[in-house]
Each structure stands twice: as C-alpha cells, then as structure tokens.
Write a protein that holds these residues in place. Structure first.
Motif, PDB file in Angstrom:
ATOM      1  N   HIS A  41      32.535  36.947  33.769  1.00  0.00           N
ATOM      2  CA  HIS A  41      33.253  36.126  33.114  1.00  0.00           C
ATOM      3  C   HIS A  41      34.540  36.631  32.500  1.00  0.00           C
ATOM      4  CE1 HIS A  41      34.294  33.006  30.090  1.00  0.00           C
ATOM      5  NE2 HIS A  41      34.074  33.619  29.050  1.00  0.00           N
ATOM      6  N   HIS A  42      34.118  37.921  31.891  1.00  0.00           N
ATOM      7  CA  HIS A  42      35.345  38.643  31.089  1.00  0.00           C
ATOM      8  C   HIS A  42      36.291  39.401  32.104  1.00  0.00           C
ATOM      9  CE1 HIS A  42      34.192  37.809  26.900  1.00  0.00           C
ATOM     10  NE2 HIS A  42      32.870  38.448  27.269  1.00  0.00           N
ATOM     11  N   TYR A  43      35.823  39.743  32.953  1.00  0.00           N
ATOM     12  CA  TYR A  43      36.570  40.794  34.176  1.00  0.00           C
ATOM     13  C   TYR A  43      36.727  40.415  35.360  1.00  0.00           C
ATOM     14  CZ  TYR A  43      36.096  43.787  30.235  1.00  0.00           C
ATOM     15  OH  TYR A  43      36.381  44.149  28.628  1.00  0.00           O
ATOM     16  N   GLY A  44      35.793  39.270  35.860  1.00  0.00           N
ATOM     17  CA  GLY A  44      35.863  38.947  37.230  1.00  0.00           C
ATOM     18  C   GLY A  44      35.065  39.753  38.296  1.00  0.00           C
ATOM     19  N   SER A  45      35.302  40.965  38.240  1.00  0.00           N
ATOM     20  CA  SER A  45      34.541  41.885  39.347  1.00  0.00           C
ATOM     21  C   SER A  45      34.677  43.331  38.946  1.00  0.00           C
ATOM     22  CB  SER A  45      35.345  41.708  40.687  1.00  0.00           C
ATOM     23  OG  SER A  45      36.767  42.454  40.645  1.00  0.00           O
ATOM     24  N   LYS A  46      33.704  43.993  39.650  1.00  0.00           N
ATOM     25  CA  LYS A  46      33.559  45.356  39.267  1.00  0.00           C
ATOM     26  C   LYS A  46      34.849  45.995  39.379  1.00  0.00           C
ATOM     27  CE  LYS A  46      31.019  48.223  41.549  1.00  0.00           C
ATOM     28  NZ  LYS A  46      29.697  49.226  41.830  1.00  0.00           N
TER      29      LYS A  46
END
Length: 223
Positions: A51-56
């Motif tokens: 939710h906050h960053y989208g992906s690693k």
C-alpha cells in the motif's frame, strides 16, 4: 480517531517499514530479504508495505533516497556549524547511522542498476556541501572541485565495500559493534589534516602533472 491522528499513524507505519527495510537490506541484501520479513520487523502486514510503496523494488528506491537524505543532513549540519568536525561527534554519527552505512556497503557491491542513481545523487550532494565548506573556510578551494569530490567520495565508499579487509587488517568494523573504529578515523583525520606527501614532493608532482597538460591546481597553502 481523528483525521490528523490517522495520518500520523499512517506516516509512522511507512517510516517503520522504511527503517526496517534499510536495516534488513543492508544485512541480507535485497534478494535475500522478503516483504514478509520486513513486515515482521516493522510490526505491520505485508499488504501495508504494498500500500505504501507498491513493490519491493520501489521500496528499495525509497531506501536509496532515505540513505542519501541521511548523509546529506549529517554533512550539511557539520558545515553549517561553521567549525571543524569534532572527532567524537563523527564517531557518534557513525554509530547512530550504522544501518545506513551497512546499507551503503551492501548496495554498492550489488551491481544493481539503481546504484548509479544513488551514487550520482550522493556525489551531487557532496559537491553542494563541499562548496559550502569552502565558502565557510573549512575546506581548501580546488582547481577542479568536481574531480576532487568524485575521488574523495569513491575513496570513502571503497572503504565500505572493502570493510571486511579493513576489519581484518586494522581490527575495526565500520558496520558492526559499539566501539568506534578509532584507527580508521585517526588515519582519515591525519590524511585530511596533515596530508601524506613530504615537503617538496607536492611541488614536484604538480609540476609533472602540469607539464602533461593537466590542470596544475591552486597554489599550495602553508599549513
């Protein structure tokens, strides 16, 4: 729950995720760290990371930006004090920023395509605070400021990449432990403050470089 409290909690969760990722990426590398591991360390759920960053990979970019920001703040604060850095303060900064230092050491050795962007940003920041240091009278001016910044930056980053050899040869660690790496810091301060070349050697080398058509630099100032 008020809207302000909700926003604060959301921001706090994102910060915990970021700090946990910096620490774990630095210890185990990006490939060796899962979102689940980061979520456990941050005390959140894996979907919240997405939710906050989208992906690693996007989280990795945020970590790069955080590391560059931390280093920029530390260097800028030193310059803005208008005085020579206190060795005890340098040691304290190193201990406080161990996760950042560990992250840098791991990232620089990864060969990731993101490394170039991080290095470019850090060099650009180094150029800015070095210029401020010259204006404040803390640093000597240079005939080629960018070249000096790039060389000094790569030298210092090289120590991080080769940290295992530093520990083997000097018995100090830049990445772990509570004891400050005194032999390393003493050597760095001596090189910066006193130089390495004996009197007369500098002038001979500068004359040789000048004769090859390279910039000969500014006149050496008396210490």
């Amino acid at each position: 729950m008020t809207e302000d409290v909700a926003r604060q909690q959301t921001a706090a969760g994102a910060e915990r995720i970021l700090l946990a990722a910096v620490d774990l990426f630095g210890r185990h590398g990006v490939k060796g760290t899962s979102l689940k591991t980061i979520a456990v360390a941050a005390g959140v759920s894996p979907p919240l990371i997405v939710h906050h960053y989208g992906s690693k990979e996007a989280l990795r970019v945020a970590c790069d930006q955080h590391v560059a920001r931390v280093l920029r703040t530390a260097k800028t604060d030193t310059v803005e004090q208008g005085q020579y850095p206190d060795p005890l303060s340098l040691m304290s900064q190193l201990r406080e920023n161990r996760p950042v230092v560990r992250y840098l050491a791991r990232t620089l050795g990864d060969g990731s395509p993101l490394v170039n962007a991080l290095v470019d940003e850090m060099v650009a920041e180094a150029e800015r605070y070095t210029e401020a240091g010259v204006e404040a009278g803390l640093l000597r001016p240079s005939a080629n400021p960018r070249a000096r910044v790039v060389v000094l930056f790569l030298w210092s980053m090289g120590a991080l990449v080769l940290h295992e050899h530093l520990e083997r040869l000097l018995g100090v660690s830049l990445l772990d432990g509570e004891e400050p790496p005194l032999p390393y810091l003493q050597a760095v301060l001596e090189i910066y403050a006193d130089g390495v070349l004996a009197d007369g050697t500098y002038e001979e080398l500068r004359h040789y470089v000048s004769s090859q058509g390279e910039p000969d630099g500014s006149e050496r100032q008396e210490r």
